[in-house]
Design an enzyme around this catalytic site. Structure first.
Site, PDB file in Angstrom:
ATOM      1  N   ARG A 209       0.849  -1.197   0.000  1.00  0.00           N
ATOM      2  CA  ARG A 209       0.000   0.000   0.000  1.00  0.00           C
ATOM      3  C   ARG A 209       0.883   1.245   0.000  1.00  0.00           C
ATOM      4  O   ARG A 209       0.592   2.231  -0.655  1.00  0.00           O
ATOM      5  CB  ARG A 209      -0.953   0.009   1.214  1.00  0.00           C
ATOM      6  CG  ARG A 209      -1.737   1.308   1.280  1.00  0.00           C
ATOM      7  CD  ARG A 209      -2.919   1.349   2.256  1.00  0.00           C
ATOM      8  NE  ARG A 209      -2.901   0.445   3.362  1.00  0.00           N
ATOM      9  CZ  ARG A 209      -2.142   0.578   4.457  1.00  0.00           C
ATOM     10  NH1 ARG A 209      -1.331   1.610   4.600  1.00  0.00           N
ATOM     11  NH2 ARG A 209      -2.195  -0.319   5.409  1.00  0.00           N
TER      12      ARG A 209
ATOM     13  N   TYR B 287     -15.999  16.694 -15.854  1.00  0.00           N
ATOM     14  CA  TYR B 287     -16.409  15.289 -15.895  1.00  0.00           C
ATOM     15  C   TYR B 287     -17.517  15.044 -14.858  1.00  0.00           C
ATOM     16  O   TYR B 287     -17.412  15.483 -13.708  1.00  0.00           O
ATOM     17  CB  TYR B 287     -15.172  14.429 -15.605  1.00  0.00           C
ATOM     18  CG  TYR B 287     -15.462  12.960 -15.517  1.00  0.00           C
ATOM     19  CD1 TYR B 287     -15.789  12.223 -16.656  1.00  0.00           C
ATOM     20  CD2 TYR B 287     -15.408  12.290 -14.296  1.00  0.00           C
ATOM     21  CE1 TYR B 287     -16.054  10.876 -16.566  1.00  0.00           C
ATOM     22  CE2 TYR B 287     -15.670  10.934 -14.209  1.00  0.00           C
ATOM     23  CZ  TYR B 287     -15.990  10.242 -15.349  1.00  0.00           C
ATOM     24  OH  TYR B 287     -16.263   8.898 -15.265  1.00  0.00           O
TER      25      TYR B 287
ATOM     26  N   ASP C  29      -7.014  19.040 -14.727  1.00  0.00           N
ATOM     27  CA  ASP C  29      -7.306  17.678 -15.185  1.00  0.00           C
ATOM     28  C   ASP C  29      -6.879  17.601 -16.646  1.00  0.00           C
ATOM     29  O   ASP C  29      -7.495  18.203 -17.521  1.00  0.00           O
ATOM     30  CB  ASP C  29      -8.809  17.404 -15.015  1.00  0.00           C
ATOM     31  CG  ASP C  29      -9.203  15.981 -15.406  1.00  0.00           C
ATOM     32  OD1 ASP C  29      -8.503  15.375 -16.251  1.00  0.00           O
ATOM     33  OD2 ASP C  29     -10.222  15.480 -14.884  1.00  0.00           O
TER      34      ASP C  29
ATOM     35  N   LYS D 271      -8.024   6.493 -19.503  1.00  0.00           N
ATOM     36  CA  LYS D 271      -8.298   7.003 -20.841  1.00  0.00           C
ATOM     37  C   LYS D 271      -7.049   6.891 -21.722  1.00  0.00           C
ATOM     38  O   LYS D 271      -6.541   5.814 -21.885  1.00  0.00           O
ATOM     39  CB  LYS D 271      -8.841   8.429 -20.728  1.00  0.00           C
ATOM     40  CG  LYS D 271      -9.888   8.624 -19.603  1.00  0.00           C
ATOM     41  CD  LYS D 271     -11.173   7.835 -19.821  1.00  0.00           C
ATOM     42  CE  LYS D 271     -12.057   7.755 -18.577  1.00  0.00           C
ATOM     43  NZ  LYS D 271     -12.379   9.035 -17.941  1.00  0.00           N
TER      44      LYS D 271
HETATM   45  C1  LIG Z   1     -12.867   9.496 -16.679  1.00  0.00           C
HETATM   46  C2  LIG Z   1     -12.492  10.837 -16.218  1.00  0.00           C
HETATM   47  C3  LIG Z   1     -12.256  11.097 -14.863  1.00  0.00           C
HETATM   48  C4  LIG Z   1     -12.456  10.047 -13.777  1.00  0.00           C
HETATM   49  O1  LIG Z   1     -11.552   9.011 -13.878  1.00  0.00           O
HETATM   50  P1  LIG Z   1     -11.861   7.478 -13.467  1.00  0.00           P
HETATM   51  O2  LIG Z   1     -10.624   6.780 -13.828  1.00  0.00           O
HETATM   52  O3  LIG Z   1     -13.071   7.041 -14.238  1.00  0.00           O
HETATM   53  O4  LIG Z   1     -12.140   7.493 -11.998  1.00  0.00           O
HETATM   54  C5  LIG Z   1     -11.855  12.374 -14.503  1.00  0.00           C
HETATM   55  N1  LIG Z   1     -11.701  13.349 -15.429  1.00  0.00           N
HETATM   56  C6  LIG Z   1     -11.925  13.133 -16.736  1.00  0.00           C
HETATM   57  C7  LIG Z   1     -11.724  14.244 -17.698  1.00  0.00           C
HETATM   58  C8  LIG Z   1     -12.337  11.884 -17.177  1.00  0.00           C
HETATM   59  O5  LIG Z   1     -12.576  11.683 -18.480  1.00  0.00           O
END
Ligand SMILES: *Cc1c(COP(=O)(O)O)cnc(C)c1O
Length: 379
Positions: free
Chosen positions: A51, A104, A175, A200
């Protein structure tokens, strides 16, 4: 460590990784282990418990940090786990957070349904329109910026927002999931923290859920690292290894996502059933702060919600699914899927129409993608 080599694609393949010292294995092994032998009490080789730290995870963290041009990186079991840690490590109940108004949907849900009841204050602003000075009042603790945004692909000027944040003493988090460090480096533009859903483009193969954050300031890194271990939303070694494998081709994939998206964009722009196309490079700021835009395109389909429902069910190559950034093309309707957790009035006020369609353009043969969309328009 290969981090002294400057090229992005070189870092993507090598940073944080060396042949395994015991066997010479060229690729970082999956250290599928929870605990580590100690010679005597405290006599360990840098790893005590997975962890806290795991060698496969250490390699991924170093690789992704190098790609963002950051000193420190931390990996998490999802993008939202990374988001949660950033907020809980650095924002206190009573503090004010200013967040982009079409972030998001899961980020909005975490802020509105979990962290707001817990005492943090959130306000939402359109950073692509508003004068950053007005949107960010003195006393703001953190600004949460997504650029380009999801799903409207609105672009904000990171440098301008960062200047305002510095002036009022707010932390700026960007982000960078949509652009990836291949096309945009928020830390170099003045952001304090970069966050990713590695689910992604970074992993890129739609087979892992993961998150990551990068930071330069040790004073910010320490509480984030502490909470990564204290709360424990860490990724497992298998997921980390898949992501490490996926990211090696990030630059190659992003180039193809981009060239395919250009072909799809040209097709959509001339189609009579398309009311409006949303694309980051419509903005001069994007052309200044990004070196490319990747594979995300959104558009308003003429007709009602039912037409949108039929359209997304009719594509064959574009799979109807949430998520984005994989090698395969995906299609979705934000109002019914990814952004369904936002109240309809708020969603429409933020410009997400019922007929909005979001494409994640994959790396298949471009002509096949256009042919697939063409037949869906006729369905
Ligand atoms: C998918 C996504 C998230 C969240 O991520 P997870 O891996 O699904 O928890 C945050 N920001 C953006 C822009 C995303 O496309």
């Amino acid at each position: 460590m290969a981090t002294d080599l400057a090229g992005f694609d070189t870092l993507a393949v090598h940073a944080g990784q060396e042949p395994d010292p015991t066997t010479g294995a060229v690729m970082t092994p999956i250290y599928q282990v929870s605990t580590y032998a100690q010679d005597g009490v405290g006599g360990h080789k840098g790893y005590e418990y997975s962890r806290t730290d795991n060698p496969t995870r250490t390699a991924l963290q170093a690789c992704l940090a190098a790609l963002e041009g950051a000193r420190f990186g931390l990996s998490f079991s999802s993008g939202l786990a990374a988001t949660d840690v950033i907020l809980r490590a650095l924002v206190k109940p009573g503090d004010l957070v200013i967040c982009g108004d079409d972030v998001y949907g899961g980020t909005y849900r975490l802020f509105d349904k979990v962290l707001k009841p817990w005492g943090m204050n959130f306000r939402y602003a359109d950073f692509s329109m508003a004068d950053a000075n007005e949107a960010i009042p003195a006393g703001t603790r953190m600004v949460w910026l997504e650029t380009p945004t999801n799903p409207l692909l609105k672009v904000s000027d990171i440098q301008a927002v960062a200047l305002r944040c510095k002036a009022v003493g707010a932390l700026l988090v960007v982000d960078n999931t949509f652009a990836t460090p291949y096309f945009q480096r928020p830390l170099a533009l003045g952001a304090d923290i970069v966050v990713h859903s590695t689910t992604k483009y970074i992993n890129g193969h739609s087979d892992v859920v993961g998150g990551f954050l990068a930071v330069n300031d040790a004073a910010l890194y320490e509480p984030l690292k502490f909470l990564q271990n204290a709360a424990g939303a860490v990724p497992g070694p298998q997921d980390v290894w898949l992501t490490l494998r996926g990211v090696k081709t990030l630059g190659v994939r992003m180039d193809r996502h981009q060239s395919n998206a250009e072909v799809v964009l040209a097709f959509l722009r001339q189609h009579p059933d398309v009311a409006r196309v949303y694309h980051p490079f419509d903005s001069p700021v994007a052309r200044r702060q990004m070196s490319g835009f990747g594979g995300m395109i959104s558009f308003d389909l003429r007709g009602d919600l039912d037409r949108a429902r039929r359209f997304v069910a009719a594509t064959k190559l574009f799979t109807l699914a949430e998520s984005l950034g994989g090698v395969e093309s995906l299609i979705e309707t934000p109002a019914l899927m990814t952004h369904a957790s936002i109240e309809p009035e708020k969603r429409r006020a933020a410009g997400i129409e019922d007929g909005l369609i979001r494409l994640s353009v994959g790396i298949e043969t471009a002509a096949d993608l256009v042919a697939d969309l063409a037949q869906a328009f006729r369905a």
